[in-house]
Write an enzyme that holds these catalytic residues in place. Structure first.
Site, PDB file in Angstrom:
ATOM      1  N   HIS A  44       0.839  -1.196   0.000  1.00  0.00           N
ATOM      2  CA  HIS A  44       0.000   0.000   0.000  1.00  0.00           C
ATOM      3  C   HIS A  44       0.875   1.248   0.000  1.00  0.00           C
ATOM      4  O   HIS A  44       2.042   1.202   0.377  1.00  0.00           O
ATOM      5  CB  HIS A  44      -0.853   0.081   1.273  1.00  0.00           C
ATOM      6  CG  HIS A  44      -1.618  -1.156   1.618  1.00  0.00           C
ATOM      7  ND1 HIS A  44      -2.984  -1.231   1.541  1.00  0.00           N
ATOM      8  CD2 HIS A  44      -1.222  -2.373   2.088  1.00  0.00           C
ATOM      9  CE1 HIS A  44      -3.401  -2.427   1.938  1.00  0.00           C
ATOM     10  NE2 HIS A  44      -2.335  -3.136   2.279  1.00  0.00           N
ATOM     11  N   THR A  56       0.412   5.009   2.058  1.00  0.00           N
ATOM     12  CA  THR A  56      -0.379   5.437   3.206  1.00  0.00           C
ATOM     13  C   THR A  56      -1.395   6.509   2.854  1.00  0.00           C
ATOM     14  O   THR A  56      -2.396   6.663   3.554  1.00  0.00           O
ATOM     15  CB  THR A  56       0.539   5.983   4.313  1.00  0.00           C
ATOM     16  OG1 THR A  56       1.275   7.105   3.800  1.00  0.00           O
ATOM     17  CG2 THR A  56       1.499   4.910   4.793  1.00  0.00           C
ATOM     18  N   GLU A  72       2.660  -1.007   4.457  1.00  0.00           N
ATOM     19  CA  GLU A  72       2.331   0.378   4.111  1.00  0.00           C
ATOM     20  C   GLU A  72       3.610   1.179   3.892  1.00  0.00           C
ATOM     21  O   GLU A  72       4.514   1.156   4.731  1.00  0.00           O
ATOM     22  CB  GLU A  72       1.512   1.026   5.231  1.00  0.00           C
ATOM     23  CG  GLU A  72       0.119   0.472   5.403  1.00  0.00           C
ATOM     24  CD  GLU A  72      -0.914   1.145   4.514  1.00  0.00           C
ATOM     25  OE1 GLU A  72      -0.537   2.087   3.776  1.00  0.00           O
ATOM     26  OE2 GLU A  72      -2.093   0.742   4.567  1.00  0.00           O
ATOM     27  N   HIS A 120      -2.579  -2.999  -3.344  1.00  0.00           N
ATOM     28  CA  HIS A 120      -3.942  -2.813  -2.836  1.00  0.00           C
ATOM     29  C   HIS A 120      -4.931  -2.620  -3.984  1.00  0.00           C
ATOM     30  O   HIS A 120      -6.054  -3.120  -3.944  1.00  0.00           O
ATOM     31  CB  HIS A 120      -3.970  -1.606  -1.901  1.00  0.00           C
ATOM     32  CG  HIS A 120      -5.145  -1.587  -0.981  1.00  0.00           C
ATOM     33  ND1 HIS A 120      -5.401  -0.549  -0.122  1.00  0.00           N
ATOM     34  CD2 HIS A 120      -6.154  -2.481  -0.776  1.00  0.00           C
ATOM     35  CE1 HIS A 120      -6.507  -0.800   0.567  1.00  0.00           C
ATOM     36  NE2 HIS A 120      -6.978  -1.966   0.190  1.00  0.00           N
ATOM     37  N   ASP A 125      -3.609   2.327  -4.842  1.00  0.00           N
ATOM     38  CA  ASP A 125      -2.268   2.277  -4.273  1.00  0.00           C
ATOM     39  C   ASP A 125      -1.646   0.885  -4.421  1.00  0.00           C
ATOM     40  O   ASP A 125      -2.371  -0.102  -4.478  1.00  0.00           O
ATOM     41  CB  ASP A 125      -2.299   2.697  -2.793  1.00  0.00           C
ATOM     42  CG  ASP A 125      -3.226   1.839  -1.919  1.00  0.00           C
ATOM     43  OD1 ASP A 125      -4.401   1.708  -2.280  1.00  0.00           O
ATOM     44  OD2 ASP A 125      -2.767   1.322  -0.880  1.00  0.00           O
TER      45      ASP A 125
END
Length: 312
Positions: A80, A82, A145, A183, A193
């Site tokens: 991902h 953030t 992340e 993601h 993302d």
């Protein structure tokens, strides 16, 4: 002697106080440990609780515990960004109970790695999504992340830490190369993302994810900004409410560019094709990047054709 012992105790206590004070997340760390302890107690219930009068099953009189078991292991890694402005902002978000979101790892711009949750716990990072037939991504995956607001490039230090972490996870849990995804791959209707600057090709060269064979040999290179859709029927797109919707005149007459339909090819890779335009856009965000829209150029189709065979 008693005086010296008191001094020693004071020094130890003072050290502990200073140590706790230096970590702004000491209170949430205590909550973390409490929750982990409660979960471990739940796993240790042996034998299972006796069934009540409303039990649906015909339980045997004696409980028999198998000797052959282990902890469940993750089989996917989901990457991902953030979409926040700092790593501190993300860490705060992941330590507030009301946000109901978390991740196993957070990697800052400077390469610092925050291991926020044991790999074998279920983090809440994926939300509703699907990859192949798996519709409970959180239960099967590790979430990573990257501190990034969603528009900037990922720093070299950040990528170096990510590659080291991925190598460790791949080795430890024997995660297949094809199972390192983003993601947006699992939630194409909701997420974008990691952003289009993410170096998926570099990761694939290191063994984390798959990539197509280059060069893709077609007559005529794709033109940046082109919105020509090829090799598909207009009905394949469903309803698309933007200016990238292909017109009947923009459909190419080159079906030989793809051995199967785009819907089938994308599904074989792992995409949820319930919303085909969203799946196409997610595919292009991952594998094309220079032109992220809901259409497929000649070049895109050749890439898709080359790539889906690697996922078979």
């Amino acid at each position: 002697m008693k005086y010296r012992n008191n001094i020693g105790a004071l020094l130890i206590t003072g050290t502990l106080i200073i140590s706790c004070a230096s970590n702004p997340y000491a209170p949430t760390n205590r909550v973390h440990k409490k929750q982990a302890k409660a979960l471990s107690k739940e796993l240790k219930v042996l034998p299972p609780p006796s069934p009540g009068t409303t039990a649906k099953y015909n339980y045997a009189e004696d409980w028999v515990g198998t000797t052959n078991f282990s902890l469940r292991r993750p089989n996917l890694v989901v990457i991902h960004h953030t979409a926040q402005n700092s790593v501190d902002q993300t860490l705060k978000t992941f330590t507030l109970p009301r946000t109901q979101v978390s991740s196993h790892y957070v990697i800052g711009r400077n390469g610092e790695v925050y291991h926020m949750l044991n790999d074998l716990y279920r983090a809440w990072h994926a939300g509703n999504g699907q990859w192949g037939s798996n519709t409970d991504i959180n239960s099967a995956s590790i979430g990573i992340e990257l501190d990034n607001n969603g528009f900037e490039e990922f720093s070299p230090l950040q990528m170096a830490s990510l590659l080291n972490l991925l190598e460790d996870l791949k080795t430890k849990y024997k995660i297949p190369a094809a199972n390192f995804i983003g993601h947006s791959d699992i939630a194409p209707t909701r997420k974008n993302d990691p952003n289009r600057t993410f170096p998926w090709k570099l990761l694939a060269l290191k063994g984390f994810g798959l990539w197509y064979d280059e060069p893709i040999d077609i007559i005529g290179e794709p033109v940046e900004g082109s919105s020509t859709a090829v090799g598909i029927e207009p009905s394949e797109f469903g309803s698309v409410s933007n200016d990238s919707t292909p017109s009947p005149n923009s459909i190419s007459q080159n079906p030989e560019l793809l051995d199967v339909s785009p819907r089938v090819a994308l599904k074989i890779i792992g995409y949820d094709v319930t919303d085909l335009p969203a799946a196409i856009k997610a595919f292009k965000l991952h594998f094309i990047q220079t032109e992220v829209d809901t259409t497929l150029t000649d070049y895109d189709l050749k890439v898709l054709n080359n790539l889906y065979k690697k996922y078979l």
